[in-house]
Write a protein that holds these residues in place. Structure first.
Motif, mmCIF file in Angstrom:
data_model
loop_
_atom_site.group_PDB
_atom_site.id
_atom_site.type_symbol
_atom_site.label_atom_id
_atom_site.label_comp_id
_atom_site.label_asym_id
_atom_site.label_seq_id
_atom_site.Cartn_x
_atom_site.Cartn_y
_atom_site.Cartn_z
ATOM 1 N N VAL A 13 19.627 44.446 37.492
ATOM 2 C CA VAL A 13 21.051 44.075 37.473
ATOM 3 C C VAL A 13 21.524 43.847 36.041
ATOM 4 O O VAL A 13 22.608 44.301 35.641
ATOM 5 C CB VAL A 13 21.280 42.815 38.332
ATOM 6 N N LEU A 14 20.713 43.152 35.243
ATOM 7 C CA LEU A 14 21.079 42.896 33.847
ATOM 8 C C LEU A 14 21.144 44.188 33.044
ATOM 9 O O LEU A 14 22.053 44.377 32.214
ATOM 10 C CB LEU A 14 20.073 41.932 33.213
ATOM 11 N N VAL A 15 20.197 45.097 33.275
ATOM 12 C CA VAL A 15 20.199 46.389 32.575
ATOM 13 C C VAL A 15 21.455 47.175 32.918
ATOM 14 O O VAL A 15 22.116 47.754 32.036
ATOM 15 C CB VAL A 15 18.928 47.189 32.930
ATOM 16 N N ILE A 16 21.822 47.209 34.203
ATOM 17 C CA ILE A 16 23.030 47.923 34.619
ATOM 18 C C ILE A 16 24.259 47.324 33.968
ATOM 19 O O ILE A 16 25.134 48.037 33.456
ATOM 20 C CB ILE A 16 23.161 47.886 36.158
ATOM 21 N N ALA A 17 24.347 45.982 33.960
ATOM 22 C CA ALA A 17 25.524 45.311 33.407
ATOM 23 C C ALA A 17 25.650 45.515 31.900
ATOM 24 O O ALA A 17 26.754 45.692 31.377
ATOM 25 C CB ALA A 17 25.472 43.825 33.739
ATOM 26 N N LEU A 18 24.515 45.486 31.193
ATOM 27 C CA LEU A 18 24.548 45.521 29.731
ATOM 28 C C LEU A 18 24.548 46.928 29.148
ATOM 29 O O LEU A 18 25.161 47.171 28.104
ATOM 30 C CB LEU A 18 23.354 44.739 29.170
ATOM 31 N N PHE A 19 23.858 47.865 29.812
ATOM 32 C CA PHE A 19 23.633 49.168 29.182
ATOM 33 C C PHE A 19 24.252 50.355 29.920
ATOM 34 O O PHE A 19 24.340 51.444 29.365
ATOM 35 C CB PHE A 19 22.125 49.417 29.020
ATOM 36 N N TYR A 20 24.643 50.177 31.171
ATOM 37 C CA TYR A 20 25.216 51.285 31.919
ATOM 38 C C TYR A 20 26.624 50.951 32.382
ATOM 39 O O TYR A 20 26.990 51.127 33.542
ATOM 40 C CB TYR A 20 24.320 51.642 33.110
ATOM 41 N N THR A 21 27.413 50.443 31.451
ATOM 42 C CA THR A 21 28.791 50.065 31.723
ATOM 43 C C THR A 21 29.718 50.892 30.846
ATOM 44 O O THR A 21 29.457 51.062 29.649
ATOM 45 C CB THR A 21 29.001 48.561 31.440
ATOM 46 N N SER A 22 30.808 51.391 31.421
ATOM 47 C CA SER A 22 31.782 52.187 30.663
ATOM 48 C C SER A 22 32.737 51.262 29.923
ATOM 49 O O SER A 22 32.563 50.038 29.903
ATOM 50 C CB SER A 22 32.542 53.105 31.624
ATOM 51 N N GLY A 23 33.792 51.838 29.309
ATOM 52 C CA GLY A 23 34.774 51.040 28.584
ATOM 53 C C GLY A 23 35.429 49.996 29.470
ATOM 54 O O GLY A 23 35.695 50.242 30.639
ATOM 55 N N LEU A 24 35.677 48.830 28.924
ATOM 56 C CA LEU A 24 36.164 47.699 29.710
ATOM 57 C C LEU A 24 37.693 47.618 29.685
ATOM 58 O O LEU A 24 38.319 47.830 28.650
ATOM 59 C CB LEU A 24 35.569 46.399 29.178
ATOM 60 N N ASN A 25 38.274 47.284 30.830
ATOM 61 C CA ASN A 25 39.693 46.996 30.956
ATOM 62 C C ASN A 25 39.834 45.481 30.981
ATOM 63 O O ASN A 25 39.452 44.826 31.963
ATOM 64 C CB ASN A 25 40.245 47.625 32.241
ATOM 65 N N LEU A 26 40.383 44.914 29.928
ATOM 66 C CA LEU A 26 40.406 43.457 29.780
ATOM 67 C C LEU A 26 41.265 42.780 30.845
ATOM 68 O O LEU A 26 40.970 41.656 31.267
ATOM 69 C CB LEU A 26 40.905 43.077 28.384
ATOM 70 N N THR A 27 42.337 43.440 31.295
ATOM 71 C CA THR A 27 43.191 42.839 32.333
ATOM 72 C C THR A 27 42.416 42.630 33.622
ATOM 73 O O THR A 27 42.394 41.527 34.190
ATOM 74 C CB THR A 27 44.416 43.726 32.597
ATOM 75 N N PHE A 28 41.754 43.698 34.092
ATOM 76 C CA PHE A 28 40.985 43.581 35.328
ATOM 77 C C PHE A 28 39.741 42.723 35.133
ATOM 78 O O PHE A 28 39.292 42.052 36.071
ATOM 79 C CB PHE A 28 40.614 44.969 35.855
ATOM 80 N N LEU A 29 39.172 42.747 33.922
ATOM 81 C CA LEU A 29 38.021 41.890 33.648
ATOM 82 C C LEU A 29 38.418 40.417 33.748
ATOM 83 O O LEU A 29 37.669 39.591 34.294
ATOM 84 C CB LEU A 29 37.460 42.201 32.257
ATOM 85 N N THR A 30 39.613 40.084 33.266
ATOM 86 C CA THR A 30 40.115 38.710 33.373
ATOM 87 C C THR A 30 40.355 38.318 34.823
ATOM 88 O O THR A 30 40.006 37.215 35.254
ATOM 89 C CB THR A 30 41.420 38.559 32.568
ATOM 90 N N LEU A 31 40.948 39.240 35.603
ATOM 91 C CA LEU A 31 41.173 38.974 37.024
ATOM 92 C C LEU A 31 39.843 38.778 37.759
ATOM 93 O O LEU A 31 39.732 37.910 38.644
ATOM 94 C CB LEU A 31 41.969 40.113 37.653
ATOM 95 N N ALA A 32 38.845 39.581 37.385
ATOM 96 C CA ALA A 32 37.525 39.432 38.003
ATOM 97 C C ALA A 32 36.919 38.071 37.658
ATOM 98 O O ALA A 32 36.342 37.395 38.523
ATOM 99 C CB ALA A 32 36.602 40.555 37.542
ATOM 100 N N ALA A 33 37.055 37.660 36.396
ATOM 101 C CA ALA A 33 36.514 36.365 35.969
ATOM 102 C C ALA A 33 37.198 35.213 36.705
ATOM 103 O O ALA A 33 36.547 34.246 37.127
ATOM 104 C CB ALA A 33 36.667 36.208 34.463
#
Length: 430
Positions: free
Chosen positions: A170-190
Motif C-alpha cells: 500500500v505504501l509503495v503504491i501511494a508513494l511511487f505509483y501515483t500520477s499528478g495530484l489535484n490539490l482540490t480533490f486531495l483537500t476534499l479527500a483529506a
C-alpha cells in the motif's frame, strides 16, 4: 446443525477454497485470452460504463471499474485486517512484530533489487514493485491444503508476514505509483477522511455512516490523482475496533431472551441475533460482512479481468525474468534472511515447533504474488507488451512458488513422527 459442520462447508469457507477459486478464474481468463475468441475478452475489458449524478459523471472502462472500484473494497478489507492485527492480533506482540517486519522487509527489498539489477537502464525498470507482494489468500490456501501437518506457528507467522507485506505494498503504491495530484480533490479527500476519523474517535458505530463517507472518500481520492484503492485503507483505519457500551444493549438483550409463546420465539431469536451482532465492534462487523463478498466476487472478478495474458503478444523478456526471479528467488532469500537477522540480533524468536526448514517453505510460499503483483503491474506499465511480460512472470512465478513451497514442506514433514496437537488455538484472518 450437521450441515453447517460438514467437510464441504468447512472447505468452502476456508482459505483453500478461496485459493482454488482464484486459480480457476485465472485459468479461465488465461485460456480465453489465448483462444480463437480472444477479441471478445479484450473487448469486454474495454467496455465503458458510466454513472451520472446531476452534474457529476464517472465514465470508466470495465477493467478500471474492477481495478479502481471493486479492488478498493479489497483494500478496505486488507486495511481492517492490518488494524486488527496491530491492535489485538499477531502484530500486537513486540517479538512477533519484529520477526514479521524484518522478514517482510527482506521479502520486499531483495526481490525489488533483483528485478532492478535485471532491468536497470531498460524500459521495464518501473516494474520494480511488481515482485514485492505476497497473495495472502493463495499462500494460506496452500498451507490449509497441507492441514495439521504444518505447525500452527508457521500459519500464524505467514499470516503476520502477509499483513506487513500488504501494508508495504500500500505504501509503495501511494508513494511511487501515483500520477499528478489535484490539490482540490486531495483537500476534499483529506477533509472526508478527517470526518471519518472523528466519527471513529467519537465512537460512531453505524456502518451506514462509514459506507457513505467511504464512497465520498473513494471518489475524491480517485479524482485527486492518488490511486483510488488507497481510500479503502484510509477508511479502514477510521473504523473503530472498540465495542459499544454493554449498558446500551444488555437490557434489550434480557428482554429479548425472556421465554414466550411459540409464535414469538422466532422473532425473539432474530432480536437476539441482531443484538449480539450489534454488540461486536464496527471493525469486526464490517470485516465479517466484507469477507465473503471479497472472497467470492471481488477477487475472482479481478482475476478474470486481469489474468488474461496473450502469450504471443509480449513473449518472455527481461521484465518477465525479473518478476520470476524476484518472486521465486528473492522472496525466500529476503524472508529467511530477514527472519534470521531478527533472531540473530535477539529481537525475535521462531514460533513454537517451527524450524528453519519451515521458514524456507514459508519464504517460497511468499513468492505467490498473484493478486497484489498483478495489481501493481497495471500501475507500473502503460506499454501493453511490458504489461503482458510482467503478468506472464507473475502467473508463472505464482504457480511455481505454490508447487515448490508445498513440495518443500511436504518433504520436510515426511518421515517425521506426529508432533501432537498445538495447545494454542488461533483464529487466522479470513
Amino acid at each position: 446443525m450437521a450441515a453447517s459442520h460438514s467437510p464441504f462447508t468447512r472447505f468452502v469457507h476456508g482459505e483453500s477454497f478461496a485459493g482454488l477459486l482464484l486459480v480457476g478464474t485465472a485459468l479461465i481468463a488465461f485460456i480465453w485470452a489465448n483462444s480463437p475468441w480472444r477479441e471478445t475478452y479484450f473487448a469486454a475489458q474495454h467496455t465503458h460504463l458510466a454513472l451520472s449524478l446531476e452534474d457529476a459523471r464517472l465514465d470508466l472502462s470495465l477493467e478500471h471499474w474492477v481495478n479502481d472500484g471493486l479492488m478498493a473494497v479489497f483494500f478496505l478489507l486488507v486495511g481492517l485486517e492490518i488494524k486488527r492485527e496491530l491492535l489485538i492480533g499477531e502484530l500486537s506482540s513486540r517479538r512477533r512484530v519484529a520477526l514479521a517486519v524484518t522478514a517482510a522487509l527482506g521479502g520486499m527489498l531483495v526481490p525489488a533489487a533483483l528485478y532492478t539489477a535485471l532491468n536497470v537502464g531498460g524500459p521495464g525498470l518501473s516494474g520494480w514493485g511488481v515482485p514485492m507482494s505476497t497473495d495472502i489468500a493463495f499462500a494460506l490456501g496452500v498451507l490449509a491444503l497441507l492441514g495439521s501437518r504444518v505447525p500452527l506457528g508457521l500459519k500464524v507467522f505467514l499470516t503476520a508476514l502477509a499483513i506487513v507485506d500488504d501494508l508495504g505494498a500500500v505504501l509503495v503504491i501511494a508513494l511511487f505509483y501515483t500520477s499528478g495530484l489535484n490539490l482540490t480533490f486531495l483537500t476534499l479527500a483529506a477533509l472526508t477522511w478527517g470526518a471519518a476519523l472523528y466519527a471513529g474517535w467519537r465512537g460512531a458505530f453505524s456502518l451506514k455512516l462509514y459506507g457513505v463517507l467511504g464512497v465520498l472518500l473513494w471518489f475524491f481520492v480517485l479524482k485527486s490523482g492518488l490511486h483510488a484503492t488507497i481510500a479503502g485503507v484510509l477508511l479502514a483505519f477510521a473504523v473503530p475496533i472498540r465495542r459499544p457500551d454493554p449498558a446500551d444493549y444488555l437490557a434489550s438483550l434480557a428482554e429479548a431472551a425472556k421465554p414466550g409463546r411459540g409464535e414469538v420465539v422466532g422473532a425473539r431469536l432474530r432480536d437476539l441475533e441482531d443484538l449480539l451482532e450489534r454488540a461486536q465492534s464496527p471493525l469486526h462487523r464490517l470485516e465479517h460482512a466484507l469477507h465473503p463478498f471479497v472472497t467470492f466476487l471481488v477477487l475472482p472478478v479481478f482475476a478474470l479481468t486481469n489474468a488474461g495474458v496473450p502469450v504471443a503478444a509480449g513473449g518472455f523478456g527481461s521484465v518477465s525474468l525479473g518478476v520470476l526471479l524476484g518472486l521465486l528467488l528473492g522472496k525466500p532469500l529476503g524472508v529467511v534472511g530477514g527472519a534470521w537477522l531478527a533472531v540473530r540480533m535477539g529481537m525475535a524468536s521462531l514460533p513454537r515447533r517451527v524450524n528453519w526448514g519451515h521458514m524456507v517453505g514459508s519464504g517460497l510460499l511468499a513468492g505467490i504474488g498473484f493478486t497484489m503483483s498483478l495489481f501493481v503491474s497495471n500501475l507500473a506499465f502503460d506499454d501493453s507488451v511490458l504489461l503482458t511480460q510482467a503478468k506472464l512472470g507473475v502467473l508463472l512465478a505464482s504457480v511455481l512458488a505454490a508447487l515448490l513451497g508445498a513440495g518443500w514442506l511436504l518433504l520436510g514433514i515426511r518421515g517425521q513422527a506426529p508432533s501432537g496437537r498445538d495447545d494454542v488455538q488461533v483464529d487466522l484472518p479470513r
